[in-house]
Each structure stands twice: as structure tokens, then as C-alpha cells.
Design a protein around this motif. Sequence first.
Motif, short mmCIF file in Angstrom:
data_model
loop_
_atom_site.label_atom_id
_atom_site.label_comp_id
_atom_site.label_asym_id
_atom_site.label_seq_id
_atom_site.Cartn_x
_atom_site.Cartn_y
_atom_site.Cartn_z
N GLN A 287 -28.23 16.39 29.23
CA GLN A 287 -27.10 16.93 29.99
C GLN A 287 -25.82 16.81 29.17
O GLN A 287 -24.84 16.21 29.57
N LEU A 339 -30.89 13.88 37.08
CA LEU A 339 -29.99 14.98 36.81
C LEU A 339 -28.79 14.83 37.73
O LEU A 339 -28.73 13.94 38.57
N LYS A 344 -29.96 20.73 41.26
CA LYS A 344 -30.18 21.06 39.85
C LYS A 344 -31.62 20.78 39.45
O LYS A 344 -32.23 21.57 38.71
N ALA A 345 -32.20 19.68 39.93
CA ALA A 345 -33.59 19.39 39.63
C ALA A 345 -34.51 20.46 40.20
O ALA A 345 -35.47 20.88 39.54
N GLY A 404 -30.97 19.92 31.09
CA GLY A 404 -31.90 18.97 31.65
C GLY A 404 -32.98 18.69 30.62
O GLY A 404 -33.02 19.32 29.56
#
Length: 509
Positions: A287, A339, A344-345, A404
Amino acid sequence: MRLKPGTAWSDAYERCCAAAPEAFHDDRVLNHWGGFWQRDGRPAPVFSPVDGTAIAGPPRLDRAGAARAVAGAADEHRQWRHLPLAERAARVSAAVDAMAAHRDLLALLLVWEIGKPWRTARADVDRCLDGVCWYLTEIEHMVAGRTPLPGPVSNIASWNYPMSVLMHAMLVQALAGNAVIAKTPTDGGLSCLTLATALAVREGLPFTLVSGGGAELSPVLVRGRAIGCVSFVGGRDAGAEVAASLADLGRRHVLEQEGLNCWGVWEYSGWESLTRQIRASFDYGKQRCTAYPRFVVQRELFHEFLAAYLAAVGSLRFGHPLAVEEPDDPLPELDFGPLISASKAKELGDQVGEAVAKGGVPIHRASLESGRFLPGQDTSAYFPPTALLSPPRSSPLFHAEPFGPVDTIVLVDTEAELLAAMNASNGALVATLSCDAQETAARLAPEVRAFKVGHNRPRSRGDREELFGGLGSSWRGAFVGGELLVRAVTVGPEGERLVGNFPHYTLLP
């Protein structure tokens, strides 16, 4: 596994209230503008990506509130810009000392707010403070013959480096003679930045810190007439909107945007070294703006590359950054934690699933069960390391940075294919070529559209005198780093052309 005693969010917030009661109330965090802490804005609910714990949310201002904050910053700027350099330096130095005294609390806030492992969080704080100390020793010759901007610097930055990127820039901008405005990143870093700002304004620094949605505040923080410079760090879509807003203003700007940073492997044999480098590339779950999510590999070397790659990803450690087995155990040494959010995951998981369905080959897919977690904790923001061979061209993973722990690998047969694959995103911040022969790397490197190209080693944003920028669509405006950061936020001789990537010219350092 259990939470390390003394590291709970409630412990961290209680320490914030004790260290800066003017900025932290029992029920909420405050904005700072006009020289005062303001109990305004609407606090939004926020949950830590670490384990879903409810944490302090940003007190979101509306556009009118942000306009008042900008006006207050402009008033501070008119006074600060005339303060002698020695006095500015003394105040910045005192602020750095105050932050150093609260180093571990600032780092703990980074763990809870953006999921950084302990070692990475402390490094973020240290890089900020060490970097500003370097500028304090160099600033006199950097500002010689230059003057502060006509208005304050407006900072809109992503959430991943609140201290070493955003607060570092704010302190140097003030040292150079400018009042400073910063918008708290929407996705995290509120309490860390608020504590650092509280320590800075106690020493008399002209800092404004506000929270709010980008779409709501952008007209004020980007186009407001009092603004002297806009400094943006984030994705290409948001950066393009900022650039469009600035197009007719002729205003100083620094827009650092993402690019697909690539690592090329061509006529290479140093696999043991590459294994170590690949593991290190997963720091903070990739990230980072200088992460390497794409490997472009010579086809006939793929079997050796694959062995080196799997040895690296098989040794990665991820999980809850504050989980220990015994109360006296040190905090774990992790490569990455969660994350930035569960959404986002999920987005990344959907992209991987779609890429595989369309022909991408999964060569490594770890499971969440291999992570270190508390019993029964929320793990929805965690994503295990994953690697895909030959991602389909229709997938976002082919042309954009995943942000990620997902790598994509493309195989090539010729140097022309190597360069084309490494330039897939029309510009990047960094790139690396792993080649045994220095001559080969020297011949290929100028054809890679990245600001920094490493030979057999990764490149990073850099510290102190190291310059930083981007080519193509990865950067717009003035470059930064070293003396260029100070030049970007000061006015030089008439007719000066700043080093950078501007609409009408590109000037490289």
C-alpha cells in the motif's frame, strides 16, 4: 493470541486526551483553523481496519466551514511569511522535538487508524522527523534569494503515509515561510495528524487541519483564491480532477499520482538476492506509491524466477499488528497487517476472481488461516498475498496499481516486449531492471517511463536530498525532494521554470 496490554485503542485515545486535551475531547476530535481548535463539523463513524474496533472519526466540515478555515490560514500566512528564517527554524525544531517525545503514541495511532505493523509505523514517524531535521540544517542556502508563496499551501494527501509524507511536507512548507492547510485523509490518519498538529501549533506553527469529503471541499481547498499552492498525493482519477480544477488558474501545484511500477527481469542470475527483494516489496501490503506490483520476466528464466518468488512469498508474515502470545512478548515482526478497509479487501478479491475467471493463472494464493489473529476477531480488511501469471488485458490488474498484496507477472521474449510491458501505465514513479550486465541495464533504463530506475535494486521515494517525481501520467506539476521541495513552495527569480512535469513543458533535474 491476545492484545498486547496497554495498546488498545481506548489506551491510545486516553493518551491523546492527556497529551493534547485542546484537540481531543472525550467524545470527538476537533478541527484546527483560525489559530484555534474548533468543535465544528460532523464526526463520522469510523472502524479500525485492524479488527473492526470503533475509533475516532473525522469531524467533516461543509464547504462554508472550509472556506472560513482557508480565510484563517490566509491571515496566518500574511504574518508568517515575514517572520525571520531563524525564528521559523526554531519553532519547527521545537515541534520536531515535541513529536519525538510522543513518537510511540504517534506510531500506535498509525497502527489502529491505517493498519501499519509496529515496525513500519515507527519508521513512518522517524522518517518524518529525521527528514525535517535534515532540512533544518540545509534550509538557509535553499531559500537564499527566494520568497514564500503569495498564499498558504493546501495539502490533500492519501492515507498511507500521514507522517513521513504529509506531516513532513507540512513542516518543510512552514519552514520555507508558508502557512499550511491540510485535509485529513478520508480513509485514515485523523488522530495521528491531529496530535502532530496539536504539538506543532503549540510551538507557534501556522497549521490548519480540517476534515471533509474531497468533492465537497475541493472547490475551496483547490480553487480558493487565497491558495498559493496545491500539493496532492493520491490516485490518478482524483488527481486528474484536481488537475482539471487547476487548469485555468496558473497556480503552483504538486500532484503525485499512481503508476504501475514494474520490475523487469532480463538475462539475470542473482536469484537469492531477488528473493530477499521480493519479500521486502510486500512491506505494508504494497500500500505504497513506490510498491512493485508487476514483474515482467524473460520467459526462458521463468522457472528460476518462480522458485525465487515462491520462496519469498512463502515466508511472509501478516496479521493483527498488536497480537501477542504472552503479555510480556514484544509486538510481532510482520510484513503487513490489514488493507485500509474491508471494502478495499473485497474490491481486490473481486478483481482477482474476475482475472482468474478470464484466464489469469494463480501461482500463489495464501489463505487467511496463515495469518496471526486474535480469537474471533474481524478479519474482513485482511487480504493474503496473491500472485497471478498473465493477467487478462481487460482486468484492472493488468494496467493499474492494485494497492494491496497482489502481484501480476507477465512473460516476454524480446527486449521490445519487455519495455512495452514495463510501460503499460503511461508513466510510473519507480521501476527496476534485474540484469547481470550493467551495460544491458544502462541501455534499457532510458526507455522505461519511470522517474527512478534501479539496477538490481528497488527504488523508493527517498529522503533528504534525494529527488522525487514521476513521468507521464504519474505526476503533474513541480517535482519534490531535497532542494526541489523548497523550490516548489517558494518564489524564485522572475522567469524561473521549475523542474517538473507541467502542461506546457517537462523539465527534468
